[in-house]
Design a protein around this motif. Sequence first.
Motif, short mmCIF file in Angstrom:
data_model
loop_
_atom_site.label_atom_id
_atom_site.label_comp_id
_atom_site.label_asym_id
_atom_site.label_seq_id
_atom_site.Cartn_x
_atom_site.Cartn_y
_atom_site.Cartn_z
N ARG A 86 46.15 39.96 52.74
CA ARG A 86 45.03 39.19 53.30
C ARG A 86 43.71 39.56 52.60
O ARG A 86 42.90 38.72 52.26
N MET A 87 43.54 40.85 52.38
CA MET A 87 42.32 41.31 51.71
C MET A 87 42.21 40.70 50.31
O MET A 87 41.15 40.24 49.90
N LYS A 88 43.33 40.70 49.61
CA LYS A 88 43.35 40.14 48.26
C LYS A 88 42.96 38.66 48.29
O LYS A 88 42.14 38.21 47.50
N LYS A 89 43.54 37.95 49.26
CA LYS A 89 43.26 36.51 49.37
C LYS A 89 41.79 36.26 49.71
O LYS A 89 41.15 35.38 49.14
N THR A 90 41.25 37.06 50.63
CA THR A 90 39.83 36.89 51.02
C THR A 90 38.94 37.09 49.80
O THR A 90 38.01 36.31 49.56
N LEU A 91 39.24 38.13 49.02
CA LEU A 91 38.42 38.39 47.84
C LEU A 91 38.53 37.23 46.85
O LEU A 91 37.54 36.82 46.24
N GLU A 92 39.73 36.66 46.74
CA GLU A 92 39.90 35.52 45.82
C GLU A 92 39.06 34.33 46.30
O GLU A 92 38.39 33.68 45.52
N LYS A 93 39.12 34.10 47.61
CA LYS A 93 38.36 32.98 48.18
C LYS A 93 36.87 33.15 47.94
O LYS A 93 36.13 32.20 47.75
N ASP A 95 35.63 34.43 45.48
CA ASP A 95 35.44 34.43 44.03
C ASP A 95 35.23 35.84 43.45
O ASP A 95 34.69 35.98 42.36
N LYS A 96 35.67 36.87 44.19
CA LYS A 96 35.56 38.23 43.65
C LYS A 96 36.88 38.56 42.97
O LYS A 96 37.68 39.38 43.45
N LEU A 97 37.11 37.85 41.88
CA LEU A 97 38.44 37.87 41.28
C LEU A 97 38.80 39.23 40.67
O LEU A 97 39.95 39.67 40.74
N GLU A 98 37.78 39.89 40.12
CA GLU A 98 38.06 41.18 39.49
C GLU A 98 38.53 42.20 40.53
O GLU A 98 39.52 42.90 40.32
N GLU A 99 37.83 42.22 41.66
CA GLU A 99 38.21 43.17 42.71
C GLU A 99 39.56 42.76 43.33
O GLU A 99 40.40 43.61 43.60
N ALA A 100 39.77 41.45 43.49
CA ALA A 100 41.05 40.98 44.05
C ALA A 100 42.21 41.46 43.17
O ALA A 100 43.26 41.90 43.68
N ALA A 101 41.99 41.42 41.86
CA ALA A 101 43.06 41.81 40.93
C ALA A 101 43.40 43.30 41.06
O ALA A 101 44.48 43.74 40.66
N ASN A 102 42.49 44.07 41.63
CA ASN A 102 42.77 45.50 41.81
C ASN A 102 43.76 45.77 42.95
O ASN A 102 44.26 46.88 43.10
N TYR A 103 43.99 44.75 43.76
CA TYR A 103 44.99 44.92 44.84
C TYR A 103 46.39 44.67 44.27
O TYR A 103 47.14 43.81 44.71
#
Length: 409
Positions: A86-93, A95-103
């Motif tokens: 869920r955290m990864k998806k929220t970050l993607e939504k 647009d924090k793609l770099e941080e999302a990719a860290n999950y």
Amino acid sequence: MAQTKLSKNTIKFRCFWKTTTIYEVLKGRQWLETESELDWDFFWSDVGWMYEFFDHIHLADHQRFNHFRNYYELTRKDFLIKNLKRMKKTLEKEDKLEEAANYNFFPQTYALPAEYGLFVEEFKKTPGVWIMKPVGKARGRGIFLFTRLNQISEWKKDHRWKSENPQVENYIVQKYIESPYLIGGKKFDLRIYVLVLSYAPLKAYLYRSGFARFTNAHFSMKKEDIANKLVHLTNFSIQKHAPSYNSKTGTKWPLHNLKMYMITKHGEAQVNELFHDIRSLILRSLLSVQNIIIQDKHCFELYGYDILVDKNLKPWLLEVNASPSLAADTPQDRDLKYGMLDDVLTLVDMERRLPTQTSLQVGGFDILVDQGATEGNSKAAPSPFTYLGCYNDRDKQLKQMVKAQIASA
Ligand code: ADP
């Protein structure tokens, strides 16, 4: 009730386990033992007590209890994964793609029976070895590896497995890490202790020592070894039954020895990088439940993180334990746990001896994160994220990330 100043011989403690190290530590603290249901200052309990009483009682300001109410959001295998996804998806939504990719530190996982369809689709794309784990069990019980879907269909039949059956045992199915880092040909995972003192603001400490838990048997991905738990599961409760198990030496290595071994093989920079990545994944796992776990100033929690390192020195989060074993299987194990628990009590600070300013280091614990600390507070040391002496530029990124999270909360 106003903050009561407690002196050590007036602190009343209650302890659910009388045979583990925590009881010894509490006794050693010279606090007063009580069996009273409610008249205690400090209670180290199992989670069962909380279910029964927590919603019906009022705790005084100074009382402390060792679990958060919905602790399972981090520690039940399926909830952990749900929250990380869920955290990864929220970050993607956002647009924090770099941080999302860290999950990317948990193996591909599906909750069964609910996500069976999704799993089958994925299995067809990435066959190989997968591992089934019941969400409600621990110590390696009920876990098995498989390589073919029909091995699960057999299992489904066996368990009269229907999602509408309330009796059904929930599992997660997870991609098996097929190339673990091996030492002497044997697999291990890491047990790392994390103490959360508060979720809002997030304040957590990481224990510098810990251990690697080895298998007794040599690692093998051969077909005939897939069902052999002594090869694939590092749990002590499984490995102690191995014919080659030696009760004097046990199956554990102190984290420090492991680190030294790795440094001689790979150099300090690479090993520091690994431990930095471990620290980051722990922090991210806590951030993923920060807004879900019910903050309560009476609660703190000691978590046991299980982390597997693969042959490329990438750490993978396998699970977080809410009640990590406090039983000691060797004298060395006992010393580690005694020291760690004593430091936990110092940090919980019933005696109110710690300064109001955040301590960056208390005994063997180093600060991992303190969202409540002001910049001024952290001037005393290079960074509130210092751990194992590997402060570097990437720690600064970590700090930025926590700041961003606070800003968006
Ligand atoms: P338990 O709560 O029963 O200990 P874990 O998730 O910790 O369950 O799994 C038990 C052991 O199985 C781990 O310590 C590890 O050795 C092995 N294991 C679990 N998941 C994986 C995985 N995805 N890849 C490789 N090994 C795994």
